[in-house]
Design a protein around this motif. Structure first.
Motif, PDB file in Angstrom:
ATOM      1  N   THR A 356       8.607  15.229  -0.936  1.00  9.67           N
ATOM      2  CA  THR A 356       9.338  15.963  -1.972  1.00  9.67           C
ATOM      3  C   THR A 356       9.230  15.276  -3.320  1.00  9.67           C
ATOM      4  OG1 THR A 356      11.377  14.784  -1.387  1.00  9.67           O
ATOM      5  CG2 THR A 356      10.986  16.922  -0.323  1.00  9.67           C
ATOM      6  N   SER A 357       8.794  14.020  -3.312  1.00  9.15           N
ATOM      7  CA  SER A 357       8.662  13.291  -4.567  1.00  9.15           C
ATOM      8  C   SER A 357       7.722  12.103  -4.383  1.00  9.15           C
ATOM      9  CB  SER A 357      10.032  12.800  -5.050  1.00  9.15           C
ATOM     10  OG  SER A 357       9.909  12.054  -6.233  1.00  9.15           O
ATOM     11  N   ILE A 358       6.899  11.865  -5.387  1.00  9.58           N
ATOM     12  CA  ILE A 358       6.033  10.677  -5.454  1.00  9.58           C
ATOM     13  C   ILE A 358       6.371   9.986  -6.760  1.00  9.58           C
ATOM     14  CG2 ILE A 358       3.665   9.815  -5.529  1.00  9.58           C
ATOM     15  CD1 ILE A 358       2.792  12.458  -4.180  1.00  9.58           C
ATOM     16  N   ASP A 359       6.803   8.730  -6.677  1.00 12.38           N
ATOM     17  CA  ASP A 359       7.311   8.050  -7.863  1.00 12.38           C
ATOM     18  C   ASP A 359       6.757   6.637  -7.987  1.00 12.38           C
ATOM     19  OD1 ASP A 359       9.587   9.967  -8.835  1.00 12.38           O
ATOM     20  OD2 ASP A 359       9.843   9.791  -6.667  1.00 12.38           O
ATOM     21  N   PRO A 360       6.640   6.137  -9.229  1.00 14.28           N
ATOM     22  CA  PRO A 360       6.262   4.731  -9.432  1.00 14.28           C
ATOM     23  C   PRO A 360       7.383   3.815  -8.969  1.00 14.28           C
ATOM     24  CG  PRO A 360       6.167   6.011 -11.490  1.00 14.28           C
ATOM     25  CD  PRO A 360       6.891   6.837 -10.490  1.00 14.28           C
ATOM     26  N   ILE A 361       7.062   2.556  -8.796  1.00 20.78           N
ATOM     27  CA  ILE A 361       8.071   1.534  -8.493  1.00 20.78           C
ATOM     28  C   ILE A 361       8.091   0.580  -9.681  1.00 20.78           C
ATOM     29  CG2 ILE A 361       8.778  -0.295  -6.916  1.00 20.78           C
ATOM     30  CD1 ILE A 361       7.220   1.147  -4.715  1.00 20.78           C
ATOM     31  N   ALA A 362       9.173   0.637 -10.456  1.00 20.30           N
ATOM     32  CA  ALA A 362       9.225  -0.095 -11.722  1.00 20.30           C
ATOM     33  C   ALA A 362       8.989  -1.592 -11.532  1.00 20.30           C
ATOM     34  CB  ALA A 362      10.568   0.146 -12.400  1.00 20.30           C
ATOM     35  N   GLN A 363       9.511  -2.134 -10.424  1.00 19.24           N
ATOM     36  CA  GLN A 363       9.404  -3.584 -10.201  1.00 19.24           C
ATOM     37  C   GLN A 363       8.023  -4.000  -9.682  1.00 19.24           C
ATOM     38  OE1 GLN A 363      11.515  -1.499  -8.787  1.00 19.24           O
ATOM     39  NE2 GLN A 363      13.651  -2.096  -9.179  1.00 19.24           N
ATOM     40  N   ARG A 364       7.208  -3.029  -9.324  1.00 22.77           N
ATOM     41  CA  ARG A 364       5.883  -3.352  -8.756  1.00 22.77           C
ATOM     42  C   ARG A 364       4.824  -2.479  -9.409  1.00 22.77           C
ATOM     43  NH1 ARG A 364       6.186  -2.291  -2.637  1.00 22.77           N
ATOM     44  NH2 ARG A 364       4.059  -3.133  -2.716  1.00 22.77           N
ATOM     45  N   PRO A 365       4.379  -2.836 -10.604  1.00 23.45           N
ATOM     46  CA  PRO A 365       3.354  -2.030 -11.277  1.00 23.45           C
ATOM     47  C   PRO A 365       2.018  -2.136 -10.561  1.00 23.45           C
ATOM     48  CG  PRO A 365       3.764  -4.054 -12.485  1.00 23.45           C
ATOM     49  CD  PRO A 365       4.802  -3.989 -11.413  1.00 23.45           C
ATOM     50  N   PRO A 366       1.161  -1.127 -10.692  1.00 23.60           N
ATOM     51  CA  PRO A 366      -0.158  -1.181 -10.067  1.00 23.60           C
ATOM     52  C   PRO A 366      -1.036  -2.233 -10.725  1.00 23.60           C
ATOM     53  CG  PRO A 366       0.011   0.723 -11.505  1.00 23.60           C
ATOM     54  CD  PRO A 366       1.377   0.119 -11.447  1.00 23.60           C
ATOM     55  N   THR A 367      -2.049  -2.670  -9.999  1.00 22.97           N
ATOM     56  CA  THR A 367      -3.057  -3.566 -10.569  1.00 22.97           C
ATOM     57  C   THR A 367      -4.374  -2.810 -10.654  1.00 22.97           C
ATOM     58  OG1 THR A 367      -3.616  -4.466  -8.382  1.00 22.97           O
ATOM     59  CG2 THR A 367      -1.961  -5.640  -9.660  1.00 22.97           C
ATOM     60  N   SER A 368      -5.061  -2.962 -11.756  1.00 22.52           N
ATOM     61  CA  SER A 368      -6.299  -2.234 -11.982  1.00 22.52           C
ATOM     62  C   SER A 368      -7.456  -2.849 -11.197  1.00 22.52           C
ATOM     63  CB  SER A 368      -6.646  -2.230 -13.474  1.00 22.52           C
ATOM     64  OG  SER A 368      -5.660  -1.540 -14.207  1.00 22.52           O
ATOM     65  N   ALA A 369      -8.375  -1.983 -10.772  1.00 23.90           N
ATOM     66  CA  ALA A 369      -9.617  -2.468 -10.175  1.00 23.90           C
ATOM     67  C   ALA A 369     -10.466  -3.111 -11.263  1.00 23.90           C
ATOM     68  CB  ALA A 369     -10.368  -1.307  -9.530  1.00 23.90           C
ATOM     69  N   VAL A 370     -11.360  -3.989 -10.866  1.00 23.70           N
ATOM     70  CA  VAL A 370     -12.209  -4.664 -11.842  1.00 23.70           C
ATOM     71  C   VAL A 370     -13.657  -4.235 -11.648  1.00 23.70           C
ATOM     72  CG1 VAL A 370     -10.697  -6.660 -12.050  1.00 23.70           C
ATOM     73  CG2 VAL A 370     -12.488  -6.683 -10.314  1.00 23.70           C
ATOM     74  N   TYR A 371     -14.448  -4.441 -12.702  1.00 22.60           N
ATOM     75  CA  TYR A 371     -15.849  -4.031 -12.697  1.00 22.60           C
ATOM     76  C   TYR A 371     -16.560  -4.578 -11.455  1.00 22.60           C
ATOM     77  CZ  TYR A 371     -20.589  -3.179 -14.119  1.00 22.60           C
ATOM     78  OH  TYR A 371     -21.870  -2.731 -14.140  1.00 22.60           O
ATOM     79  N   PRO A 372     -17.392  -3.750 -10.769  1.00 19.20           N
ATOM     80  CA  PRO A 372     -17.878  -2.426 -11.159  1.00 19.20           C
ATOM     81  C   PRO A 372     -17.006  -1.266 -10.685  1.00 19.20           C
ATOM     82  CG  PRO A 372     -19.050  -3.144  -9.216  1.00 19.20           C
ATOM     83  CD  PRO A 372     -18.111  -4.258  -9.563  1.00 19.20           C
ATOM     84  N   ALA A 373     -15.835  -1.563 -10.107  1.00 22.88           N
ATOM     85  CA  ALA A 373     -14.956  -0.492  -9.629  1.00 22.88           C
ATOM     86  C   ALA A 373     -14.099   0.026 -10.766  1.00 22.88           C
ATOM     87  CB  ALA A 373     -14.079  -1.011  -8.497  1.00 22.88           C
ATOM     88  N   SER A 374     -13.491   1.191 -10.541  1.00 21.18           N
ATOM     89  CA  SER A 374     -12.529   1.745 -11.466  1.00 21.18           C
ATOM     90  C   SER A 374     -11.297   2.155 -10.662  1.00 21.18           C
ATOM     91  CB  SER A 374     -13.129   2.941 -12.206  1.00 21.18           C
ATOM     92  OG  SER A 374     -12.262   3.398 -13.227  1.00 21.18           O
ATOM     93  N   GLY A 375     -10.271   2.632 -11.359  1.00 18.71           N
ATOM     94  CA  GLY A 375      -9.050   3.010 -10.646  1.00 18.71           C
ATOM     95  C   GLY A 375      -8.146   1.818 -10.430  1.00 18.71           C
TER      96      GLY A 375
END
Length: 394
Positions: A356-375
């Motif tokens: 019913t809901s998909i939400d971020p978690i403020a205390q746990r931000p995502p980490t970006s992939a590094v080259y050569p990956a994206s996302g």
């Protein structure tokens, strides 16, 4: 000589890796044809990328020392193999595979129920990509974990440009395929019929495909499919978590999903770049590129080019997607695009239908992939399921 040039940028610098999209946007505006020791010449403008895609005579796809069927080939050889490959992505094949793909996605979402928080890349995106790839190829469930670990090792070795490790990983994949090939050849038409058994019956230049060609086809499908599908699922899930109005709109209007996914991935590409090599001296953007030099086509920057896409960093469901280079263009446009589109639609639909809901978690931000990956490398999210109270804090 190209190796005497001063680099215009460093694709692996801390500043670039901190925000690859912003760095690519900045390069497109500041230095749209840029040289680096790592990549050779990088093209960031949509116009320049399309020029390369539409001129395979000048910009060759034969960029690897290893056989790469068919994307690492030029005409006329490319077309001969491409005609074989395209049969596996025909509309009727996708239609027949979709129920199994949907079942995999729904089962994975159900398995997440009861979790207070989860890491979407490891808990859903990568398992989904691996399982649907095995299902598409007809590989047994026992291959799920080996294939997941193999894809992970391949990414690490590619990032480090560790040639011995990359060779070992390629040999490992060949072993998987060879272990499945011979039993199918022995069984013939009486045995289990799947993609691998079908490939053993395909003809090229009046002869059957050999083991090396079949391994190359399957390796290209698997590397591209697992990493890119997982990255794309993460990109879309994160965007929907940050844009709850759109998330709810897609729950009630699922027919909008294909256009929404294409637009999100245009803005936040799951694949950073692709390679070519020049066959003659050319001039692009006022810079001379000699024959035999490497070219890197930057999909992320090209798909966010304001000269082609009005207000490119804004999401628009009514945007004309014909210029979107998500799956490339020209003779080398991704043959597996129909499969990728179906898998992404099914995965996102399962996430929306099962929650019913998909939400971020403020205390746990995502980490970006590094080259050569994206996302994203990691993507913590909170999923609220039907009849489950919401306990997270945004």
């Amino acid at each position: 000589m190209s190796n005497m040039r001063s680099p215009d940028w460093d694709p692996k610098s801390a500043a670039v890796l901190r925000d690859q999209r912003a760095a690519c946007d900045e390069m497109r505006e500041r230095c749209p044809v840029a040289y680096s020791d790592l990549l050779g010449w990088s093209l960031f403008r949509h116009e320049d990328v399309v020029r390369v895609l539409n001129d395979p005579d000048t910009f060759s796809n034969v960029v690897s020392r290893n056989l790469s069927v068919p994307n690492g080939m030029d005409p006329p050889e490319h077309g001969q193999y491409r005609r074989i490959i395209e049969r596996y992505f025909a509309p009727q094949t996708m239609q027949a595979f979709e129920p199994q793909c949907s079942s995999i996605a729904a089962d994975l979402v159900r398995s997440l129920r009861g979790r207070v928080a989860l890491e979407l890349m490891g808990d859903f995106a990568h398992p989904f990509a691996v399982r649907v790839q095995c299902a598409f190829l007809g590989w047994p469930a026992s291959m799920h974990e080996p294939l997941r670990l193999w894809a992970q090792k391949n990414h690490v070795a590619t990032l480090a440009q560790d040639r011995p490790a990359m060779a070992d990983i390629a040999h490992e994949f060949s072993g998987y395929v060879l272990g499945l090939l011979q039993p199918r050849r022995d069984a013939g038409i009486q045995g289990h019929q799947d993609v691998i058994s079908s490939l053993t019956s395909q003809q090229i230049k009046g002869r059957p495909l050999n083991d090396e060609e079949i391994i190359s086809i399957l390796r290209n499908w698997t590397v591209g499919e697992i990493s890119t599908i997982a990255a794309a699922v993460g990109v879309v899930a994160q965007y929907l978590a940050e844009h709850t109005e759109l998330q709810q709109q897609l729950r009630t209007q699922p027919t909008l999903l294909p256009d929404a996914i294409e637009e999100i991935l245009r803005m936040y590409g799951p694949l950073l770049a692709n390679r070519r090599v020049t066959t003659r001296t050319v001039e692009i953007g006022g810079r001379t590129i000699n024959a035999g030099e490497r070219i890197s086509l930057n999909w992320v920057a090209a798909n966010r080019d304001g000269l082609v896409f009005t207000d490119p960093q804004s999401f628009r469901l009514d945007r004309d997607a014909s210029a979107n280079l998500l799956y490339g263009a020209g003779i080398h446009v991704c043959p597996g695009a129909p499969l990728a589109r179906m898998e992404l639609r099914v995965a996102v639909r399962a996430l929306l239908d099962g929650t019913t809901s998909i939400d971020p978690i403020a205390q746990r931000p995502p980490t970006s992939a590094v080259y050569p990956a994206s996302g994203f490398a990691t993507l913590p999210l909170h999923l609220t399921f039907p009849s489950q109270p919401s306990t997270h804090q945004r």
